[in-house]
Design an enzyme around this catalytic site. Structure first.
Site, PDB file in Angstrom:
ATOM      1  N   HIS A 174       0.861  -1.186   0.000  1.00 48.70           N
ATOM      2  CA  HIS A 174       0.000   0.000   0.000  1.00 48.70           C
ATOM      3  C   HIS A 174       0.901   1.242   0.000  1.00 48.70           C
ATOM      4  CE1 HIS A 174      -3.689  -2.092   2.042  1.00 48.70           C
ATOM      5  NE2 HIS A 174      -4.020  -1.798   0.791  1.00 48.70           N
ATOM      6  N   CYS A 277      -2.025   2.840   8.927  1.00 47.33           N
ATOM      7  CA  CYS A 277      -3.088   1.908   8.521  1.00 47.33           C
ATOM      8  C   CYS A 277      -4.266   1.951   9.479  1.00 47.33           C
ATOM      9  CB  CYS A 277      -2.575   0.471   8.502  1.00 47.33           C
ATOM     10  SG  CYS A 277      -1.186   0.177   7.421  1.00 47.33           S
TER      11      CYS A 277
END
Ligand code: ARG
Length: 287
Positions: A174, A277
């Protein structure tokens, strides 16, 4: 609160974040190289570490909203993947991986219930995990999760410039594992361009060139600090919430007048996630 270094004054800006208590956290499947289902996880420890991050945000004056964790969705703690929000408009997510698709509706419902205008996504993308607002520009990652077409959709939905970046190392799947947004800063002559820190080795050559050109003052972080998820950090413009294991990165931040706030989320790293996150920024919208 501000600090002064030789060249700039760092300003802490108020943030509003969405978090999800990891009550159902475990690693029961593997969708990234960090996840090893045979390795035991300690849910109580995950909750304690998460609580420390939550409390650090609140102690520094930030507002934290909570979404209820759903049993059977162990990755829901990683709220950065719940959507992408600018100016009160929330683009929902469409996960690449089936294991997380059950999170899509609960996040969109939460946004709608809290006064955000919800846009249902068409293309596969994983929200603020892959999309980062830097000043007026959206940096968008692809290579592992979000598809290139989602970047075009993003540009249409938010009417902003979108810059596509290609991730090449599966450990940094990511964009928020390879870039930290350090936010706008004020220099002697006024507001400077927003700056970032990044892990060069996580990107292909073309993307590295783009980053070097756009962010000549960026902090380039070492592979060692990248490997402990040092880049998966949150900044309010002054305080940078960062893994205590990313020691060289912390020193780089201090040199530039930022204040590193070390938060250890080792248990949540077993799921392949860290500080950023677990943090979704809520920009604009009704309260
Ligand atoms: N286990 C989760 C996944 O693989 C971790 C997500 C981490 N989130 C992030 N924004 N990088 O999807």
């Amino acid at each position: 609160m501000t600090t002064q270094s030789d060249t700039v004054t760092r300003l802490a800006q108020h943030r509003r974040y969405l978090m999800c208590r990891p009550e159902h956290f475990t690693v029961s499947y593997s969708i990234n190289p960090w996840m090893e289902p045979s390795r035991p996880t300690d849910t109580a420890k995950a909750v304690r570490q998460w609580q420390a991050l939550h409390d650090a945000y609140v102690a520094l004056g930030h507002e934290v909203e909570l979404i209820d964790p759903v049993p059977g969705l162990p990755d829901m703690v990683y709220t950065a993947n719940g959507g992408f929000i600018v100016d009160g408009r929330a683009l929902g997510v469409r996960f690449r991986v089936d294991e997380r698709r059950g999170e899509e509706r609960p996040f969109m419902d939460w946004f709608a219930a809290h006064g955000f205008e919800v846009v249902e996504p068409v293309e596969v993308q994983e929200g603020e995990g892959d999309f980062l607002l830097v000043g007026d520009t959206i940096l968008a990652g692809t290579g592992f999760r979000s598809v290139g077409d989602s970047h075009r959709e993003l540009g249409r939905v938010f009417e902003r410039e979108v810059v596509s970046l290609h991730l090449v190392d599966p450990r940094f799947y990511h964009l928020d594992t390879a870039i930290t947004v350090l936010d706008p800063v004020e220099g002697p002559g006024g507001v400077e361009r927003a700056n970032i820190a990044y892990l060069p080795s996580a990107f292909d050559d073309g993307s590295r060139r783009i980053l070097a050109e756009r962010y000549p003052d960026a902090i380039q972080v070492s592979d060692a600090d990248g490997a402990v998820f040092g880049l998966n950090a949150a900044s309010d413009g002054l305080h940078v919430f960062v893994s205590p294991r990313a020691t060289a990165f912390a020193a780089q931040l201090e040199e530039r007048g930022y204040v590193p706030v070390p938060i250890d989320l080792s248990e949540l790293l077993l799921g392949g996630g860290g500080i950023k996150c677990c943090t979704l920024e809520l920009r604009g919208g009704a309260r």
